[in-house]
Motif scaffolding. Structure first.
Motif, short mmCIF file in Angstrom:
data_model
loop_
_atom_site.label_atom_id
_atom_site.label_comp_id
_atom_site.label_asym_id
_atom_site.label_seq_id
_atom_site.Cartn_x
_atom_site.Cartn_y
_atom_site.Cartn_z
N PRO A 233 0.83 -1.21 0.00
CA PRO A 233 0.00 0.00 0.00
C PRO A 233 0.86 1.25 0.00
CG PRO A 233 0.05 -0.97 2.19
CD PRO A 233 0.79 -1.92 1.29
N ALA A 234 0.42 2.26 -0.71
CA ALA A 234 1.18 3.50 -0.78
C ALA A 234 0.32 4.61 -1.36
CB ALA A 234 2.43 3.32 -1.65
N LEU A 235 0.61 5.83 -0.96
CA LEU A 235 0.05 6.99 -1.63
C LEU A 235 0.98 7.35 -2.80
CD1 LEU A 235 -1.15 9.09 1.43
CD2 LEU A 235 -2.57 8.05 -0.34
N CYS A 236 2.21 7.75 -2.48
CA CYS A 236 3.22 7.92 -3.52
C CYS A 236 4.45 7.14 -3.11
CB CYS A 236 3.57 9.40 -3.72
SG CYS A 236 4.80 9.66 -5.03
N HIS A 237 4.83 6.17 -3.92
CA HIS A 237 6.01 5.35 -3.65
C HIS A 237 7.16 5.89 -4.50
CE1 HIS A 237 7.66 1.60 -1.92
NE2 HIS A 237 8.45 1.62 -2.99
N ALA A 238 8.28 6.15 -3.85
CA ALA A 238 9.44 6.73 -4.53
C ALA A 238 10.51 5.69 -4.77
CB ALA A 238 10.00 7.89 -3.71
N LEU A 239 11.32 5.94 -5.79
CA LEU A 239 12.48 5.13 -6.09
C LEU A 239 13.73 5.95 -5.82
CD1 LEU A 239 11.24 3.67 -9.49
CD2 LEU A 239 11.11 2.58 -7.24
N THR A 240 14.71 5.34 -5.18
CA THR A 240 15.97 6.02 -4.88
C THR A 240 17.05 5.51 -5.82
OG1 THR A 240 16.52 4.37 -3.19
CG2 THR A 240 15.34 6.34 -2.47
N TYR A 241 18.00 6.38 -6.13
CA TYR A 241 19.07 6.08 -7.07
C TYR A 241 20.40 6.40 -6.42
CZ TYR A 241 15.38 6.10 -10.64
OH TYR A 241 14.25 5.85 -11.38
N GLY A 242 21.37 5.49 -6.56
CA GLY A 242 22.69 5.74 -6.02
C GLY A 242 23.40 6.82 -6.81
N PRO A 243 24.42 7.47 -6.22
CA PRO A 243 25.09 8.58 -6.89
C PRO A 243 25.88 8.19 -8.12
CG PRO A 243 26.24 8.00 -4.87
CD PRO A 243 24.95 7.23 -4.87
N ALA A 244 26.41 6.97 -8.15
CA ALA A 244 27.22 6.58 -9.31
C ALA A 244 26.98 5.15 -9.74
CB ALA A 244 28.70 6.78 -9.02
N HIS A 245 26.39 4.34 -8.88
CA HIS A 245 26.17 2.94 -9.20
C HIS A 245 24.81 2.53 -8.68
CE1 HIS A 245 30.55 3.31 -9.26
NE2 HIS A 245 30.56 2.30 -10.07
N ASP A 246 24.20 1.59 -9.37
CA ASP A 246 22.95 1.07 -8.82
C ASP A 246 23.27 0.02 -7.75
OD1 ASP A 246 22.09 -1.06 -11.68
OD2 ASP A 246 23.45 -1.42 -10.02
N GLU A 247 22.22 -0.56 -7.18
CA GLU A 247 22.41 -1.46 -6.04
C GLU A 247 23.17 -2.73 -6.41
OE1 GLU A 247 21.42 -0.94 -2.75
OE2 GLU A 247 21.18 1.09 -3.46
N ARG A 248 23.22 -3.05 -7.71
CA ARG A 248 23.92 -4.27 -8.11
C ARG A 248 25.36 -3.98 -8.53
NH1 ARG A 248 20.23 -6.18 -12.84
NH2 ARG A 248 20.74 -4.04 -13.39
N GLY A 249 25.78 -2.71 -8.40
CA GLY A 249 27.12 -2.37 -8.81
C GLY A 249 27.24 -2.11 -10.29
#
Length: 335
Positions: free
Chosen positions: A314-330
């Motif tokens: 459940p969510a009203l507005c769900h946000a996505l976060t982004y790393g500064p230079a790499h995604d979570e998988r490198g």
């Protein structure tokens, strides 16, 4: 050649991350590294399910969409990032862009709007929703002393309610079937009612629930000569309401509102760029923060979006976060 990662709907109900090659920005372009993007649950749920009607597919294209409905398609329009290359007045600025979910992108400089310093990037993802709310209130502006109901306490309905609450002399009620939305209404500075408890006699009702029952209740809440502004988008779903009873005798109006164009009453003096700048300025208000009800890393979007669409998450507005230079998988977002 720079490289980014983008979310694509591979087929209705299934998405994936794909590599995206980025050309060097030209003299009138900017390279933006994404900080946050927001999921517009109503529209993106219909897109994810492949429910964009064939006759609306050209009209429903997002500004930087790739592919075509129903799929494969890259879609989205709530993106906040920082300009890493571009004209000097934009370099290093946090900006909003109507761009799909992607780690970095190159667009014309005119396609980005600077975010006011007082507005954090997390809140700025709501700009598209607030802009839609502004457009609706330009379509049918309330008058001083009006009684107004907003039916549907999703993210868009809450944005409309907050803007109405800031208008002197306007009495606002937020109506929803979920009693857990009462604290959200309180944070918006408005009253909350369940549909059966809402008081009629409204001069204006803004409907955002995307249900036939919500639209019917919106009509029932109107005073004579009142107007329902319909903000819901139903995709290919049928909508049923009763237009007997007092619909004709009360001279009631249902008016569509759609953010694709500035309403005629404002069109001579306002552009869509003006409207977006206004929305970002209105987001200086910290009361909007309670609409940000969850976040996930961008790399989890292929599994997060189905859960949002199904209601499991459940969510009203769900946000996505982004790393500064790499995604979570490198995996590099740019190089």
């Amino acid at each position: 050649m720079r490289e980014a990662w983008a979310f694509w709907l591979r087929e209705p109900g299934a998405g994936e991350l794909r590599r995206a090659a980025l050309a060097d920005p030209g003299p009138d372009e900017v390279l933006v590294r994404t900080l946050r993007s927001g999921i517009s649950r109503g529209t993106e749920s219909l897109v994810f399910a492949g429910r964009v009607p064939p006759d609306q597919r050209s009209l429903m294209r997002a500004p930087f969409q790739e592919g075509d409905f129903p799929a494969p398609v890259k879609y989205g329009y709530l993106n906040v990032g920082v300009v890493e290359q571009g004209p000097g007045e934009l370099l290093g600025r946090t900006v909003f862009c109507l761009h799909p979910h992607q780690t970095a992108y190159v667009v014309p400089a005119a396609a980005v709007t600077p975010v006011p310093p007082e507005v954090p990037a997390s809140r700025a993802v709501l700009a598209g929703l607030v802009e839609t709310a502004v457009n609706a209130l330009w379509d049918a502006p309330p008058l001083l002393g009006d009684r107004v109901a907003v039916v549907g306490a999703g993210a868009l309905g809450c944005c409309v309610a907050r803007l109405l609450a800031r208008m002197p002399g306007v009495a606002v009620t937020l109506v929803d079937v979920d009693p857990d939305r009462a604290p959200v209404a309180e944070a918006r500075g408005v009253d909350f009612r369940l549909p059966d408890d809402a008081t009629g006699g409204c001069d204006l009702v803004v409907h955002t629930s995307a249900t036939s029952a919500g639209l019917q209740r919106s009509l029932d809440l109107l005073a004579a000569e009142g107007t329902v502004v319909e903000l819901s988008w139903y995709g290919d779903a049928a909508t049923t309401v009763s237009l007997g009873g007092r619909f004709h005798s009360g001279r009631l109006t249902v008016r569509a509102s759609q953010v694709g164009a500035v309403p005629p009453a404002r069109r001579a003096g306002r552009t869509t760029a003006d409207r977006l700048r206004l929305a970002l300025d209105l987001l200086r208000d910290p009361a909007f923060d309670c609409l940000l009800t969850g976040q996930s890393p961008f790399t989890e979007l292929p599994t997060v979006l189905p859960r949002l669409v199904s209601g499991e998450l459940p969510a009203l507005c769900h946000a996505l976060t982004y790393g500064p230079a790499h995604d979570e998988r490198g995996v590099p977002c740019s190089a």
